[in-house]
Motif scaffolding. Structure first.
Motif, mmCIF file in Angstrom:
data_model
loop_
_atom_site.group_PDB
_atom_site.id
_atom_site.type_symbol
_atom_site.label_atom_id
_atom_site.label_comp_id
_atom_site.label_asym_id
_atom_site.label_seq_id
_atom_site.Cartn_x
_atom_site.Cartn_y
_atom_site.Cartn_z
ATOM 1 N N PRO A 1 0.833 -1.208 0.000
ATOM 2 C CA PRO A 1 0.000 0.000 0.000
ATOM 3 C C PRO A 1 0.868 1.259 0.000
ATOM 4 C CG PRO A 1 -0.808 -1.603 1.596
ATOM 5 C CD PRO A 1 0.500 -2.121 1.102
ATOM 6 N N LYS A 2 0.333 2.320 -0.530
ATOM 7 C CA LYS A 2 1.074 3.574 -0.622
ATOM 8 C C LYS A 2 1.541 4.015 0.772
ATOM 9 C CE LYS A 2 0.783 8.286 -2.406
ATOM 10 N NZ LYS A 2 -0.078 9.300 -3.077
ATOM 11 N N GLY A 3 2.805 4.382 0.845
ATOM 12 C CA GLY A 3 3.363 4.843 2.114
ATOM 13 C C GLY A 3 3.835 3.752 3.037
ATOM 14 N N ILE A 4 3.761 2.508 2.595
ATOM 15 C CA ILE A 4 4.146 1.366 3.432
ATOM 16 C C ILE A 4 5.428 0.734 2.898
ATOM 17 C CG2 ILE A 4 3.523 -0.978 4.131
ATOM 18 C CD1 ILE A 4 1.984 1.103 5.651
ATOM 19 N N THR A 5 6.352 0.464 3.796
ATOM 20 C CA THR A 5 7.558 -0.304 3.472
ATOM 21 C C THR A 5 7.565 -1.556 4.331
ATOM 22 O OG1 THR A 5 8.764 1.739 3.021
ATOM 23 C CG2 THR A 5 10.072 -0.256 3.326
ATOM 24 N N ARG A 6 7.967 -2.658 3.708
ATOM 25 C CA ARG A 6 7.909 -3.938 4.396
ATOM 26 C C ARG A 6 9.297 -4.452 4.748
ATOM 27 N NH1 ARG A 6 3.595 -6.203 0.039
ATOM 28 N NH2 ARG A 6 1.661 -5.702 1.146
ATOM 29 N N GLY A 7 9.364 -5.155 5.880
ATOM 30 C CA GLY A 7 10.590 -5.830 6.302
ATOM 31 C C GLY A 7 10.286 -7.258 6.685
ATOM 32 N N VAL A 8 11.216 -8.152 6.426
ATOM 33 C CA VAL A 8 11.009 -9.592 6.578
ATOM 34 C C VAL A 8 12.021 -10.167 7.565
ATOM 35 C CG1 VAL A 8 10.915 -11.795 5.340
ATOM 36 C CG2 VAL A 8 10.298 -9.676 4.158
ATOM 37 N N ALA A 9 11.613 -11.215 8.296
ATOM 38 C CA ALA A 9 12.537 -11.961 9.148
ATOM 39 C C ALA A 9 11.984 -13.365 9.359
ATOM 40 C CB ALA A 9 12.733 -11.268 10.490
ATOM 41 N N VAL A 10 12.886 -14.345 9.472
ATOM 42 C CA VAL A 10 12.478 -15.740 9.651
ATOM 43 C C VAL A 10 13.493 -16.429 10.552
ATOM 44 C CG1 VAL A 10 13.681 -16.510 7.564
ATOM 45 C CG2 VAL A 10 11.775 -17.867 8.457
ATOM 46 N N GLN A 11 13.029 -17.407 11.356
ATOM 47 C CA GLN A 11 13.933 -18.076 12.286
ATOM 48 C C GLN A 11 13.420 -19.469 12.619
ATOM 49 O OE1 GLN A 11 16.758 -16.810 13.120
ATOM 50 N NE2 GLN A 11 17.490 -17.765 14.987
ATOM 51 N N PHE A 12 14.368 -20.355 12.914
ATOM 52 C CA PHE A 12 14.065 -21.670 13.470
ATOM 53 C C PHE A 12 14.636 -21.692 14.877
ATOM 54 C CE2 PHE A 12 15.670 -26.125 14.120
ATOM 55 C CZ PHE A 12 14.439 -26.693 14.344
ATOM 56 N N ALA A 13 13.766 -21.822 15.866
ATOM 57 C CA ALA A 13 14.218 -21.773 17.260
ATOM 58 C C ALA A 13 13.352 -22.701 18.096
ATOM 59 C CB ALA A 13 14.129 -20.348 17.803
ATOM 60 N N ASP A 14 13.984 -23.446 18.984
ATOM 61 C CA ASP A 14 13.267 -24.345 19.887
ATOM 62 C C ASP A 14 12.337 -25.280 19.127
ATOM 63 O OD1 ASP A 14 14.431 -23.143 22.238
ATOM 64 O OD2 ASP A 14 13.131 -21.432 21.850
#
Length: 729
Positions: free
Chosen positions: A586-599
């Protein structure tokens, strides 16, 4: 007659071996050594313990449950509930197999007793690593299934009908027109031979996995009736506060307690190894008396450590010393030699205080040569042993009553039981004259020198001329949270220092992992997420930079490194679908990503951020999680929502600084935690359907939100982060 259990077989270790069952009488059957029974007089104020009630009524009992004559099912939880909802989760598993009426299910903390309540991975009774559900899963299924079969057998004998004609639902046993609730059959069931019943198939579940199932402690917590160690107490209870050294390693040179001793309500002032304890009738009186103490401290051997000094020492070690540990795959030197691009990054992580809402408080008393302790015990075995050693008592003469804790985040799992040792020392110094509650103020807790370790990360990666990643090097400097174990169990570093790193989490063709440590006199402690709380953000921010350097989509770039990890790729795809990743944001939105394997849990989060790097707003965070079978979906969601707040706090807000062997911060005014002002407007959680056994969520949900937001900010044009807490410049 008492029979010792056979612990040599896998069944005895992982489940309820038939040989461990002992028939005590016609009215009771104990699945193990004995029915759990809390310390005499140690029941919650104003309420009778269900475990205590077992003594006086016909019942069916095991180490994990009892059913009394009224049909109340009490589940004995060997793990601590410190806000993560584990007591509801453990009760749900057992109640499901038992076909109990959820309205009649209760939970109590199990007593400290091995081997009945051993953590099958850690060899002691303890809680940690988001393992409670995973490692109690089969035990509780078997306990519930066996108890159900015993109730059916009792009904079949009473009504002279085949067991196959009997059904059980909602705590009621039926055969045709005849029925009886659990309590009516408890005594007869207790006299039955112990079966080897099979747990239900998942298709038959009516409690496990249901969103509408309420948390067992919800009413108590929402009405203020939930008891913690800081609440209430026993008749004649006195309150103790400890005057501790102003710097780590300082000792009492001399003291004058005369002014404190004449104050109203003050009963004693006693010296213990950790300082000077004031014992009074109430907390306020103890606080005022502590202020009146005249203490001269010998600081000749006190610590001179500072936060920045230790980071400098780590940097020097990483520059010039051989690492404590190294691991390599492929030919990383060749990959870097042939690289079209080489990227590097460095991140520093500060000390963090656990700051649980309930400071570490514990109660104890000595009666007839036995000690009774009440607290939110996270590591019952070592707590019991530590108190016994100080008091000179056999371990079995120290009884622990585990009640709910108002948070921990790892602090109550202290390997040396420092907070329980202090209580035992006060009880010893006062010769057991009074029941004592050892209180800690927030300032006491902040100054206790038990923090999440500082860490220094250095990452380096190679990309070829197509933008394909070819090698990764991840170097980590910092102290592990179990330094005392390093000599006897060197592999502990993987759990406590480097777990969750880029080298292990992603399939780079080549790479290297290194760990350095430097001498540190500041005690460090387990902290929610253990190593993952710093390895996850370091690797995810760096991998996102690699994707930008490769001019690649950050989701697609990660998926290319997760081709052999279908569950990790699955949660990333699910999170991407939740934000319609393939369509423009959407206009004005910036996205950031993260992923993890834990426990043993796979988790991915995507943040949507508006504004500018200097003035931003987190509009939404979506989370997809694969934790096998979700026992209580609403509790999973709650843990992730709270974990997001925790991660944002660690990333943007909180920092504890040590100067000259003392903490600089003292309370929430100078050690802030994330408030509502910085929370996302929306949080959405998707739980991936899975046929796998359940794993944990208490820690995995607290690792990624900060990294996802920073990745969005850097995509906006923010200056690359190098240290935490991150503050835009």
């Amino acid at each position: 007659m008492r029979h010792e259990p056979d612990t040599s077989s896998p069944a005895a270790r992982g489940g309820l071996d038939r040989r461990r069952f002992v028939s005590l009488s016609a009215s009771a059957l104990v699945l193990g050594l004995m029915a759990p029974k809390l310390a005499r007089g140690a029941t919650p104020d104003g309420a009778q313990s269900a475990a205590r009630a077992q003594e006086d009524a016909p019942h069916l009992a095991s180490p994990f449950l009892s059913i009394d004559a009224q049909g109340t099912v009490t589940v004995y939880a060997k793990h601590l509930d410190m806000g993560q909802g584990i007591w509801t989760g453990l009760a749900t598993i057992l109640a499901e197999e038992l076909d109990a009426n959820w309205e009649q299910v209760r939970v109590e903390g199990a007593p400290a007793r091995l081997p009945d309540y051993v953590h099958l991975d850690y060899g002691a009774q303890t809680t940690g690593g988001s393992t409670s559900i995973a490692q109690s899963w089969q035990q509780l299924r078997e306990a519930g299934a066996n108890a159900r079969a015993m109730l059916v057998a009792a009904a079949a004998a009473r009504w002279q009908v085949p067991a196959a004609d009997i059904t059980v639902a909602q705590g009621v046993v039926r055969a045709g027109e005849r029925s009886a609730h659990f309590g009516e059959l408890a005594a007869e069931a207790g006299a039955q031979d112990v079966p080897e019943a099979s747990p239900k198939p998942r298709s038959a579940y009516s409690l496990v996995g249901q969103r509408a199932l309420g948390a067992l402690d919800a009413r108590a917590k929402s009405t203020g009736r939930q008891l913690y160690a800081i609440d209430g107490g026993w008749p004649g209870l006195k309150v103790a506060l400890l005057a501790r050294p102003p710097r780590l390693g300082a000792r009492i040179a001399r003291f004058d307690a005369s002014a404190a001793k004449v104050m109203s309500g003050v009963r004693a002032v006693v010296e213990i190894p950790g300082g000077l304890a004031v014992v009074a009738d109430g907390t306020w009186q103890a606080m005022k008396a502590r202020d009146a103490l005249d203490i001269t401290w010998d600081e000749s051997a006190a610590s001179t450590t500072s936060s920045q000094g230790y980071l400098d020492t780590l940097a020097e070690a990483m520059d010039s010393a051989e690492p404590e540990f190294s691991e390599e795959r492929g030919n990383s030197a060749a990959a870097f030699g042939e690289a079209a691009q080489v990227l590097e990054a460095e991140f520093t992580f500060p000390y963090l205080a656990h700051a649980p809402m309930e400071p570490l408080t514990s109660m104890g008393r000595i009666e007839d040569g036995e000690c009774f302790l009440r607290a939110g015990f996270q590591s019952q075995t070592i707590n019991q042993q530590a108190a016994a050693e100080i008091l000179g008592l056999p371990t079995e003469k120290v009884h622990l009553e585990t009640i709910a804790a108002g948070g921990s985040f790892g602090r109550r799992a202290a390997a040396d039981s420092d907070w329980i040792c202090e209580l035992a020392q006060v009880l010893k110094a006062t010769q057991g004259r009074w029941p004592i509650k050892l209180m800690r103020t927030r300032e006491d807790e902040m100054a206790a020198m038990r923090y999440r370790p500082q860490a220094l990360h250095r990452l380096r990666a190679a990309l070829d001329d197509t933008g394909r990643p070819t090698a990764i090097e991840h170097g980590i400097g910092g102290e592990g949270v179990f330094p005392h174990l390093l000599k006897i169990a060197p592999e502990v570093h993987r759990f406590s220092v480097i777990l969750g790193n880029a080298f292990e989490q992603y399939d780079f063709p080549a790479g290297r992992l290194d760990w350095w440590r430097a001498d540190l006199d500041i005690p460090v402690e387990t902290y929610r997420g253990i190593a993952n709380n710093h390895t996850a953000p370091a690797k995810e921010i760096f991998v996102d930079r690699l994707a930008r350097a490769a001019k690649a989509d950050p989701v697609a770039f990660r998926l290319g490194l997760l081709a052999e990890r279908p569950r990790a790729a699955g949660v990333l795809r699910r999170a991407a679908a939740m934000v319609d990743w393939d369509s423009p944001a959407p206009k004005g939105i910036t996205r950031g990503v993260a992923v993890q394997f834990a426990d043993e849990t796979h988790i991915a989060q995507i943040a949507e951020v508006s504004g500018t790097p200097e003035d931003y707003r987190i509009e939404r965070i979506v989370c997809a999680v694969d934790l096998g079978l979700a026992i209580n979906p609403d509790i999973v969601r709650a843990q992730i929502e709270g974990g997001i707040a925790f991660a944002l706090s660690n990333t943007f807000v909180s920092e504890l600084t040590v100067e000259n062997g003392a903490a600089v911060q003292s309370n929430f005014h100078d050690y802030p935690i994330q408030g509502m002002y910085g929370m996302p407007r929306r949080i959405e959680v998707a739980i991936v359907d899975s046929e796998e056994a359940p794993t944990g969520i208490g820690e995995p949900g607290s690792l990624l939100a900060g990294a996802a937001v920073i990745n969005a900010l850097e995509r906006m044009g923010a200056k690359p982060v190098t240290s935490f807490p991150y503050r835009p410049v």
